[in-house]
Scaffold this active site. Sequence first.
Site, short mmCIF file in Angstrom:
data_model
loop_
_atom_site.label_atom_id
_atom_site.label_comp_id
_atom_site.label_asym_id
_atom_site.label_seq_id
_atom_site.Cartn_x
_atom_site.Cartn_y
_atom_site.Cartn_z
N TYR A 78 0.85 -1.20 0.00
CA TYR A 78 0.00 0.00 0.00
C TYR A 78 0.88 1.24 0.00
O TYR A 78 1.87 1.28 0.73
CB TYR A 78 -0.92 0.01 1.22
CG TYR A 78 -2.38 -0.09 0.80
CD1 TYR A 78 -2.96 0.94 0.07
CD2 TYR A 78 -3.13 -1.21 1.10
CE1 TYR A 78 -4.27 0.84 -0.36
CE2 TYR A 78 -4.45 -1.31 0.67
CZ TYR A 78 -5.01 -0.27 -0.07
OH TYR A 78 -6.30 -0.37 -0.49
N GLU A 100 -0.51 4.84 -0.51
CA GLU A 100 -1.28 6.07 -0.76
C GLU A 100 -0.40 7.28 -0.47
O GLU A 100 0.40 7.27 0.47
CB GLU A 100 -2.53 6.09 0.12
CG GLU A 100 -3.60 5.16 -0.40
CD GLU A 100 -4.81 5.10 0.50
OE1 GLU A 100 -4.92 5.92 1.43
OE2 GLU A 100 -5.64 4.21 0.28
N ASP A 136 -6.73 14.70 -24.19
CA ASP A 136 -6.68 13.27 -23.87
C ASP A 136 -6.00 12.58 -25.06
O ASP A 136 -6.59 12.39 -26.12
CB ASP A 136 -8.12 12.76 -23.69
CG ASP A 136 -8.18 11.27 -23.40
OD1 ASP A 136 -7.16 10.59 -23.55
OD2 ASP A 136 -9.27 10.80 -23.03
N THR A 145 -3.67 7.01 -21.75
CA THR A 145 -3.52 5.64 -21.29
C THR A 145 -2.09 5.26 -21.61
O THR A 145 -1.41 5.93 -22.39
CB THR A 145 -4.47 4.67 -22.04
OG1 THR A 145 -4.25 4.83 -23.43
CG2 THR A 145 -5.92 4.95 -21.72
N LYS A 187 -2.09 1.69 -25.16
CA LYS A 187 -2.52 1.65 -26.57
C LYS A 187 -1.27 1.82 -27.44
O LYS A 187 -0.39 0.97 -27.39
CB LYS A 187 -3.57 2.72 -26.81
CG LYS A 187 -4.80 2.60 -25.88
CD LYS A 187 -5.85 3.62 -26.25
CE LYS A 187 -6.80 3.95 -25.13
NZ LYS A 187 -8.00 3.15 -25.07
N ARG A 242 -1.58 -1.83 -18.94
CA ARG A 242 -2.87 -1.13 -18.86
C ARG A 242 -2.77 -0.10 -17.75
O ARG A 242 -2.43 -0.45 -16.61
CB ARG A 242 -4.00 -2.11 -18.51
CG ARG A 242 -4.19 -3.22 -19.50
CD ARG A 242 -5.54 -3.85 -19.33
NE ARG A 242 -6.54 -2.96 -19.89
CZ ARG A 242 -6.78 -2.84 -21.20
NH1 ARG A 242 -6.13 -3.57 -22.06
NH2 ARG A 242 -7.68 -1.99 -21.63
N1 PLP Z 1 -9.68 8.27 -23.35
C1 PLP Z 1 -9.74 7.86 -24.62
C2 PLP Z 1 -9.56 8.86 -25.73
C3 PLP Z 1 -9.96 6.50 -24.92
O1 PLP Z 1 -10.04 6.10 -26.19
C4 PLP Z 1 -10.12 5.60 -23.84
C5 PLP Z 1 -10.37 4.16 -24.06
O2 PLP Z 1 -10.63 3.62 -25.06
C6 PLP Z 1 -10.08 6.08 -22.53
C7 PLP Z 1 -9.85 7.42 -22.33
C8 PLP Z 1 -10.32 5.19 -21.36
O3 PLP Z 1 -9.25 4.35 -21.11
P1 PLP Z 1 -9.41 3.11 -20.09
O4 PLP Z 1 -10.14 2.05 -20.79
O5 PLP Z 1 -7.99 2.76 -19.75
O6 PLP Z 1 -10.13 3.64 -18.88
#
Ligand code: PLP
Length: 490
Positions: free
Chosen positions: A76, A78, A253, A282, A285, A291
């Site tokens: 843990y 945090e 994002d 993320t 990808k 992940r």
């Molecule tokens: N943001 C975008 C642009 C995504 O395409 C995705 C997932 O496909 C996410 C966020 C969410 O990612 P996660 O599945 O790891 O929560």
Amino acid sequence: MSQPQSQPMSPPFDGGAASAAYRNALKVIESVEPTVAGAIRSELADQRESLKLIASENYASPAVLLTMGTWLSDKYAEGTIGHRFYAGCQNIDTVEQAAAEHAKALFGAPHAYVQPHSGIDANLVAFWAILAQRIESPALAKAGAKHVNDLTAEDWETLRRELGNQRALGMSLDAGGHLTHGFRPNISGKMFEQSSYGTDPETGLLDYAAVRAAAREFRPLILIAGYSAYPRRVDFAKMREIADEVGAVLMVDMAHFAGLVAGKVLTGDFDPVPHAHVVTTTTHKSLRGPRGGMVLCQPEFADAVDRGCPMVLGGPLGQVMAAKAVALAEARQPAFRIYAQAVADNAVTLAEGLAKRGARLVTGGTDNHLVLIDVTSFGLTGRQAESALLDAGIVTNRNAVPRDPNGAWYTSGVRIGTPALTSRGFGADDFDRVAELIVDVLTGTTPSAAASGAASKAKYSIAEGVAAKTRDAAGELLARNPLYPGLELD
Ligand code: PLP
């Protein structure tokens, strides 16, 4: 002594060592729960035997994967690096620091927070951090308080009344935006009053003048850029100009295209890091890590971002932060730039191969890692096309196209991406062949009626022999580009 045997597009690994590691690990797992060991074996076989074209998936290296199965999971931690709510976090500090340093160096970001467990979590951290940074400061001053914790319940009530609902402006779902960008089924759609911008009806491209007009009218607290299914680059310098004009925070994002940013395919105005206040991503990808999620930000947001845990996150996953450090170290190698460029080049080959064989593509092509086929050009829904392709051993996912007449469930599109197969070593000729196989399957598929005789958006039939022939052809491509060569479980 075994030699590194991986494909040139993947990080090198020692096949013999990886085989021994996994064989022994599976023996240990099997002795407790054989079902799970069986599923792990079977997943590797499935991944090896299918043409994986899901734009959001990839193949992490054995080093990344093995890092996750370790004792770092049992701790843990945090809090933040060097400032934990638990004793004995020195090793978690080490891996979190390593991941953050790699992320900052790789992306040229002033601050990196590597605790988010997923992309959704990274976005939640960003939303709360932006709210905290933009709202707490005036609120604190007004209430004469030094810290947000000093605000009384009455102060909060006054604040909520005065500040009202917060607004977020993001790309619409059918244009390629993501659920977490302020849409109802996600908490972001409940936290924020949401409005969206779409794409030009003729070209399918982002229309920056329309984004500017929407921002001027809606005056969002957050302008969100980034996407899951838009096949083009976004000009983040322009998006920042728009955000500044209306006093919004620009949040990008880059979950989908982080690998192209890391690999310097998207640079200058197309690199979000120097332009956005906050960037989320993320790590699994196109970046090809474990992940997980991550937030990069300008210094003024760092304190608020670092409060992700406990604001919206539970204890950080030490084993995943460690794997992020390994993946980011891989992405800092010169070979990753070659990989990222190949991902983008292969997407162009795939798009051209599809278009020249009659497929209609949203925006007419691509300049990132994905292609969106409008499968109504084959008389199919996205659902029918996705299922028929799967029958033929081609794994894709259906996706809405702009102003989709079939809605978000059946859809009219199929999204395909190149990051995973490029990791296997697929090159231009292979992707042209993949385009041919996709078009063969879609041409050979026809919609079928439901049992009632009514038209169905889900049922379909494939001409005799097409699926089997495609599977054989896909098998040849896969055999030429093996996944984790040298890694054997038996
Ligand atoms: N943001 C975008 C642009 C995504 O395409 C995705 C997932 O496909 C996410 C966020 C969410 O990612 P996660 O599945 O790891 O929560």
